[in-house]
Each structure stands twice: as structure tokens, then as C-alpha cells.
Design an enzyme around this catalytic site. Structure first.
Site, PDB file in Angstrom:
ATOM      1  N   ASP A   1     -30.831  52.407  23.479  1.00 34.86           N
ATOM      2  CA  ASP A   1     -31.193  51.493  24.556  1.00 34.86           C
ATOM      3  C   ASP A   1     -32.483  50.748  24.211  1.00 34.86           C
ATOM      4  O   ASP A   1     -33.459  51.354  23.749  1.00 34.86           O
ATOM      5  CB  ASP A   1     -31.371  52.296  25.847  1.00 34.86           C
ATOM      6  CG  ASP A   1     -31.769  51.435  27.027  1.00 34.86           C
ATOM      7  OD1 ASP A   1     -30.968  50.584  27.435  1.00 34.86           O
ATOM      8  OD2 ASP A   1     -32.904  51.611  27.518  1.00 34.86           O
TER       9      ASP A   1
ATOM     10  N   GLU B   1     -29.216  48.264  20.681  1.00 39.32           N
ATOM     11  CA  GLU B   1     -29.320  47.164  21.633  1.00 39.32           C
ATOM     12  C   GLU B   1     -30.541  46.367  21.168  1.00 39.32           C
ATOM     13  O   GLU B   1     -31.680  46.743  21.463  1.00 39.32           O
ATOM     14  CB  GLU B   1     -29.519  47.677  23.056  1.00 39.32           C
ATOM     15  CG  GLU B   1     -29.543  46.549  24.085  1.00 39.32           C
ATOM     16  CD  GLU B   1     -29.796  47.044  25.501  1.00 39.32           C
ATOM     17  OE1 GLU B   1     -29.239  46.439  26.441  1.00 39.32           O
ATOM     18  OE2 GLU B   1     -30.545  48.021  25.674  1.00 39.32           O
TER      19      GLU B   1
END
Length: 742
Positions: free
Chosen positions: A339, A376
Site C-alpha cells: 500500500d 501501489e
């Protein structure tokens, strides 16, 4: 208070290690001056069974504090009290009982949202030790599915089976997910990407439902408080502290089905938040070591969540590596999606590093060598690294440009034909410059963050009023189109167009080079009622409604068939980018075709290395396209070999030569069928003249997104024969796929 015998203990490994007659405790705390181990009953609370104040001479090795305690019960809770220097950058407070960062079980979270903290600064959660029997993995081994052959399915463990319509015995749990494995096998996915399963506090949500006034929860879980502890409330056996075993059972069951397990991990920040957040462990253990701090001791917030982990500090880096190795070595997971991974590339002052040590460590680690690493590649402070994530040959990336360009093309925006061509080709314009491959792009149209596929074609704007922030949260620009009505409608024309648009985007994703990723429930058009930021919605908004699998069975069938089509044909799963002419690879053939360069460099668009821009332009003007030569991809327009990448273009067509699948140099090479794909995002029908098949084999129609189901997808070899030169009339906003005879 019981009497327990202690000994010096050992500094490694960190955490609570089972000994033949006790437990060794080890904690890393550099700046702490007074460290106390507290043993509590299994039920937790604040009344200790015993406390052990560690001696700096006897129980400290460098920055590691340690002690062995003998005669402890089979199950108990524990925590640490730490005192140290005072000042702006330090948060030592010996009155607080801190979690062990290496704890594998954290107590008081067995039932979802049952334990809500009352003290805004402290927590009743405790590290929990249970003497486990050794887990029997049997012959479990990772499937090791090649990335280019992968189909990823993003899923929330609780939301996937929490709705009664799921029909599982253990809703909202790892065990419930096991019950859905046959469904996922039938769908055809090769990997599940689980949204966060690290322990978090679901009650840590400041907002209330504007209609009922009830406090909402942190449903998604992007606020970790224990990097090594699986979320207890996601386990049916949590009351018996069985989450470790149940998680392993889930992984083992997925592996038996040939499906990989990828974890969405959050290392960029923790659930301790900003200055007003709750202290769980890191802030009280060594605030200055674990977090990025400004000159005045304030938290630097590159994550958008109040704090930023000091990822490239050697101590923090070692902690992260230990955690990742644990999930691979002890829990058998197959990969990680990081993330806001760009945060991992910042130094202690927040500056962007060229070769971040923590990313290099993850890249080069031996235990992680076979795991899938997915970034990401951006953060909340504007750092955007799609196509340029550090040490990129080892990392795949969520391709945000793919998402936006596919959405905009099918919405009907102008000037997207050439851009979409690049996306369909694996985004070579983004990745090839750094010697990367199609497998480095994870292609997605929807994910947990944003609209579902159904909502993408049903809403022009977000509708997040239920989140309690007066619709201020969530992205405003979703590149969406409601097809003529906002939200639910009974208009048959609008409903038909929405279904067609959904098929267009699902088909585009499955026909694109790279790694496709679906959002759970999109295969049967799940809706979040226009909410594009449902992080706090633990209800029907976020839960998968399984009745839609019957209501929208036609779309589920279409998705399943598109996945199967992709898995059958290596031409759709290339290991290398298109090179255009490949005559040089076939002895005796020297004729080549000149596909257009489009918006990217010649080498990226399939042009021969010797082709110049002038030569390509001249070939376009004269129409002298060589059709006798060999190319792995040919670009077309409404007429063969006359593509239109102009500003006003809303069509795209191309053909793939089945002899060249990007695997010619590999042991598993086999000749494939040819593909012809035509796309029309214009508001009116458009006629396409069908080119001859690159291998001169007859065409048959397989996909027509404008056809009524089941005619939208026909089994290969059963569709109508389409002759060279025949005119295909593509309906407005539709896509057609032709496949050559075997």
C-alpha cells in the site's frame, strides 16, 4: 501473585519464543532507559500476574532487552512498560502498557467491533502468547503461477462472505473464504489479493452514520497495529485464539486448489495516527526511530493517515524484513501488494531516494525470491512512480494510467485511441524504457478504492453521504459515465448500455497484455450505491451480495468465459512486448509490415528497429502496407492497415499473429490462433472492414459485447464465419473479437 523463575534470556529472535520450560521475551528499544515486562491473565485487563523490571546489565544486549521466564501458563497476555528521555520527539510513558511489535496474536479483538476503546490515548489490546503445537503443512507448496499467466482477484475477507446471501457456515472469516474456493476455481482466478489482514482496530473511526447516528467502523483495515498478527475478528476460531491455524488452513486450501494468496500490506504508516492518536507500541517504544518527524517533533504525513513510518532506518527495515519473511516462511503466502509503496522510497526527512535501502532489501531477499511483489506506486503527498518504481525488474505495479485510460476511452473521450493501444500492448510506453516486461503492469479498471464496475457505468458523481463527511471524501474525478441516468433506473435502453459498457471494460482487461486484476463481486456487477470510498461501511454497501450472481448470471458467464479465453491463449499472455516485424526471427523471410507508431516511440509500438518516423509516415500516406510479411501485431482502422490515432478517433482495431506469442524462445512455446479485435466507443455504429487473418485462416466471431446474451460470447469454433473483406457493423459502444480457425 505467582512466583516465576527468570533467567537472562537471549536477544534474538524478537518477540515471544517458546522454550522447553518457558518463554523467551526480546524487545528492541534503543532509547529506553527503563523496561518492564508485564504478564497478565489470558482474559487481559490491567491486573498483572507478574512484572519483571529488566536490568540494563543483565538483560540488555545492545539495543535488545531480553528475559526468559519459566513456568508460565500455556496461554497468557503480556506487554511492555518503557520509560526514557522526555522532550518533543520522545513519547515515553511507563504508565502505558505497550504491544509487542512482533506479537503473533493480539487479544481483545476476537469479536468484530465488540471492544471499542474509551481512552483516546490508551488501548486495552494486549499481546497474547499461546503455546501452539507445530502446524502440519503436509506437502503444501506455492503454486508459483507465472505473473503473465495470473488473474488476480482483490477481496476483503469479511466483506466477501459476511452477507447472509453468501450461504457459508462461517461468514466473514478465513474459514468462510475457504468455502468459496470452488466458486473462485470455476471463475478462473489464479490468485486472491486479500485486503489488509494485519491486526487493526475496527472501532478507530471518528464518523457516525448521518441517518442513524451510530458510530461507524474502519472496515477496510488500512490502520495496522500489529504487523505479524492476523486479524482475530476475521477468524471463526478467534475465541480459542485459533486465528493462526485458521489462516494457515485457508492458505493451504487455496494452494490445494492451485490459487495463490497475496497480502495487501501496509508498512507506510501505522494505526497510531497523528499527535492525537492512540499509542499501541511504536510511539511508546521509540517515537523518533519509528516515525518521520519534523523539526518540532510533529509527524510528517506522506501517507494521508497522520504519520509516516521511517521505513529506511536500518532498525525499521530489519523489522519489515523479519515480518515479510515470517508471512512467507511461516504462513506460506505467495506475495505482497504494498500500500502506498512510494512512501518506502523516502528518507528520514521525507526526501525521495534513488535507491531506497528497504526496497532493495525486499528485492534481493532470498526468502522472498519467488514471491510476487506488487507496488501501489504513489503516495498521498504527490509522488507518482507508475513505470518508474525503484528496482522495477522485480516489482509489478498497479497501473493507475491503465485504469484511467480504459475508463476514458469507453466513456467516449477523444484522443484516446493511441493511448488505449499502448495500454492494450502492456503499456510498453511506460515500462519498456526501463527494460521491464508486460508482467510488470497490473491492469485494473476497478479496485476497493473507488467505484465498483457497476457503479462506474451507473454514476457520473460520487455519492458518499453515508460516510458522514457530507460527501467531501473520495475522489471527485472517477472517469465514469452513468449512460443516461444517475443511479438505479428501469429504462431498458440505459440498462442495456450499462451492461454493454461493463462487458467492454471486462473484455478489454482480459485482452490486454499484463496482469489483469478484478475487484470481488464485479463479475456479477456488485454495487456500492455510488459510494467510491466505502472504507467505513460495514454493511450491505461493502458486503458482496451473492444473490446478484443469479440476477446478473449473464454477466458472470461473460466474465468467466473471458477469463477462460485468456487462459487458453498465450497470445494474450505474452512474456515480451510486441516487436512488430519478426521476419528476422524466421530464416529466409525478409519482408516486414510497418504498424503505425501511434503516440509512443517506434520501438514501443511494434515498429522495426530500422524504421524511421519519416519512413512510417510515408508508408501511411501511400497506403503501401506490406501484408505478405510477418508481424506479431498489426494495427487496423475501419479499413485494414489504416489505423486512426488522431485526436478525434474513437475506434481501435488490431490483429495478433498466432505464430508469435512472446514465448517463441521458451520451452512451452506453441502456435496459437490469430485474434482480431475491434473497438467502437462512438455514440453511433461504425463499420469495420475485416482484414485477412495473419496466418490466412478463416475468422470466426467469439465476442460481441452488443449482442444479447448468450450471443455476447460464443464458444470458439461455433460462431459465424467472418470472411476477409466482410463489413462488421459495430454497435455504438461495443467490442468484437474474432478468432481464427485452429
Amino acid at each position: 501473585m505467582p512466583e516465576y523463575r527468570t533467567s537472562r534470556g537471549r536477544p534474538l529472535p524478537l518477540g515471544a519464543l517458546t522454550l522447553p520450560d518457558g518463554v523467551n521475551f526480546a524487545l528492541l528499544c534503543r532509547h529506553g532507559t527503563d523496561v518492564t515486562l508485564v504478564i497478565l491473565p489470558e482474559a487481559g485487563g490491567n491486573k498483572p500476574l507478574a512484572e519483571f523490571r529488566l536490568s540494563g546489565k543483565r538483560h540488555r544486549t545492545g539495543d535488545h532487552w531480553h528475559v526468559a521466564v519459566h513456568g508460565l501458563p500455556e496461554v497468557f497476555c503480556y506487554g511492555w512498560r518503557v520509560d526514557g528521555p522526555k522532550g518533543q520527539r520522545n513519547r515515553f510513558d511507563p504508565s502505558r502498557l505497550l504491544l509487542d511489535p512482533s506479537a503473533r496474536i493480539i487479544s481483545a479483538g476476537e469479536s468484530w467491533a465488540a471492544t471499542c476503546e474509551t481512552d483516546p490515548a490508551r488501548t486495552s489490546r494486549r499481546s497474547l502468547y499461546r503455546r501452539h503445537a507445530r502446524y502440519d503443512w503436509g506437502d503444501d507448496a506455492p503454486p508459483l503461477t507465472p505473473l503473465e499467466d495470473s488473474v488476480v482477484y482483490e477481496v476483503h475477507v469479511r466483506g466477501f462472505t459476511c452477507d447472509p446471501s453468501s450461504g457459508v457456515r462461517f461468514p466473514g472469516t478465513y474459514a468462510g473464504l475457504i468455502e468459496k474456493i470452488p466458486y473462485l476455481q470455476d471463475l478462473g482466478v489464479t490468485a486472491v489479493e486479500l485486503m489488509p489482514v494485519f491486526e487493526w482496530d475496527e472501532c478507530d473511526c471518528p464518523f457516525t452514520d448521518p441517518t442513524t447516528g451510530e458510530k461507524m467502523t474502519n472496515f477496510w483495515g488500512y490502520q495496522p497495529i500489529g504487523f505479524a498478527a492476523p486479524k482475530a475478528a476475521l477468524a471463526a476460531t478467534a475465541r480459542d485464539h485459533g486465528q493462526l491455524t485458521e489462516f494457515r488452513d485457508m492458505v493451504k486450501a487455496f494452494h490445494e486448489a492451485g490459487i495463490e494468496v497475496i497480502l495487501d500490506v501496509v508498512f507506510n504508516h501505522t494505526g497510531e495516527g497523528n499527535d492525537h492518536g492512540r499509542t499501541y507500541s511504536f510511539r511508546g517504544l521509540d517515537n523518533e526511530l519509528y516515525y518521520l518527524l519534523g523539526e518540532n517533533g510533529d509527524y510528517l504525513n506522506y501517507s494521508g493517515c497522520g504519520n509516516t513510518v521511517n521505513c529506511n532506518h536500518p532498525v525499521v527495515r530489519d523489522m519489515m524484513m523479519h515480518c515479510l519473511r515470517y508471512w512467507v516462511g511461516e504462513m506460506h503466502v505467495d506475495g505482497f501488494r504494498f500500500d502506498l509503496a512510494s512512501v518506502l522510497g523516502r528518507d528520514r526527512r521525507g526526501n525521495v531516494m534513488i535507491d531506497p535501502p528497504v526496497i532493495e532489501s525486499i528485492t534481493e531477499d532470498g526468502v522472498l525470491a519467488d514471491t510476487k511483489l506488487i507496488a501501489e506506486p504513489w503516495d498521498a503527498a504527490g509522488l507518482y512512480q507508475v513505470g518508474g518504481f525503484p528496482f522495477g525488474r522485480r516489482w509489478s505495479e498497479w497501473n493507475g494510467k491503465y485504469r484511467d485510460d480504459v475508463r476514458r476511452f469507453w466513456r467516449g473521450d477523444t484522443g484516446l485511441a493511441g493511448v488505449l493501444a499502448a495500454r492494450v500492448c502492456g503499456s510498453a510506453d511506460i515500462y519498456q524504457w526501463s527494460s521491464r516486461l508486460p508482467r510488470h503492469t497490473v491492469n485494473f479498471v476497478t479496485c476497493h478504492d473507488g467505484f465498483t464496475l457497476n457503479d462506474l457505468v451507473s454514476y457520473n458523481g460520487k455519492h458518499n453521504e453515508a460516510n458522514g463527511e457530507e460527501n467531501r471524501d473520495g475522489l471527485d474525478d472517477n472517469c465514469s459515465w452513468n449512460c443516461g441516468a444517475e443511479g438505479p433506473t428501469d429504462d431498458p435502453a440505459v440498462r442495456a448500455l450499462r451492461a454493454r459498457q461493463a462487458r467492454n471494460m471486462m473484455a478489454t482487461m482480459m485482452l490486454s497484455q499484463g496482469v489483469p486484476m478484478l475487484l470481488a463481486g464485479d463479475e456479477f456487477l456488485r454495487t456500492q450505491r455510488g459510494n467510491n470510498n466505502a472504507w467505513c461501511q460495514d454493511n450491505a454497501v461493502s458486503w458482496v451480495d451473492w444473490s446478484l450472481a443469479e440476477t446478473n448470471a449473464d454477466f458472470l458467464r461473460f466474465t468467466r468465459e473471458m477469463i477462460a479465453l485468456r487462459k487458453r491463449h498465450p497470445a494474450l499472455r505474452r512474456r515480451r512486448f510486441f516487436v512488430g516485424p519478426v521476419g528476422q526471427m524466421v530464416p529466409g523471410l525478409d519482408t516486414i509490415s510497418f504498424p503505425p507508431g501511434g503516440p509512443v516511440r517506434p520501438a514501443d509500438a511494434g515498429l522495426p528497429p530500422t524504421a524511421t518516423g519519416d519512413a512510417t509516415a510515408a508508408a501511411r500516406r501511400s497506403g503501401e502496407w506490406a501484408t505478405a510479411g510477418l508481424a506479431d501485431i498489426h494495427w487496423h482502422g475501419v479499413e485494414p492497415f489504416r489505423p486512426d490515432f488522431g485526436e478525434g478517433a474513437r475506434t481501435l482495431a488490431f490483429a495478433l499473429d498466432g505464430r508469435f506469442t512472446g514465448r517463441e524462445l521458451d520451452d512451452d512455446y506453441r502456435m496459437d490462433t490469430d485474434f482480431y479485435v475491434a473497438m467502437n466507443s462512438w455514440i453511433d455504429p461504425v463499420e469495420f472492414v475485416v482484414p485477412r487473418s495473419p496466418t490466412r485462416r478463416p475468422w470466426r466471431r467469439v465476442v460481441d459485447t452488443a449482442a444479447e446474451p448468450p450471443g455476447d460470447f460464443l464458444a470458439e469454433g461455433t460462431g459465424p464465419v467472418i470472411a476477409e473483406g466482410e463489413v462488421l457493423r459495430l454497435a455504438a459502444h461495443s467490442l468484437v473479437v474474432l478468432v481464427s480457425e485452429p
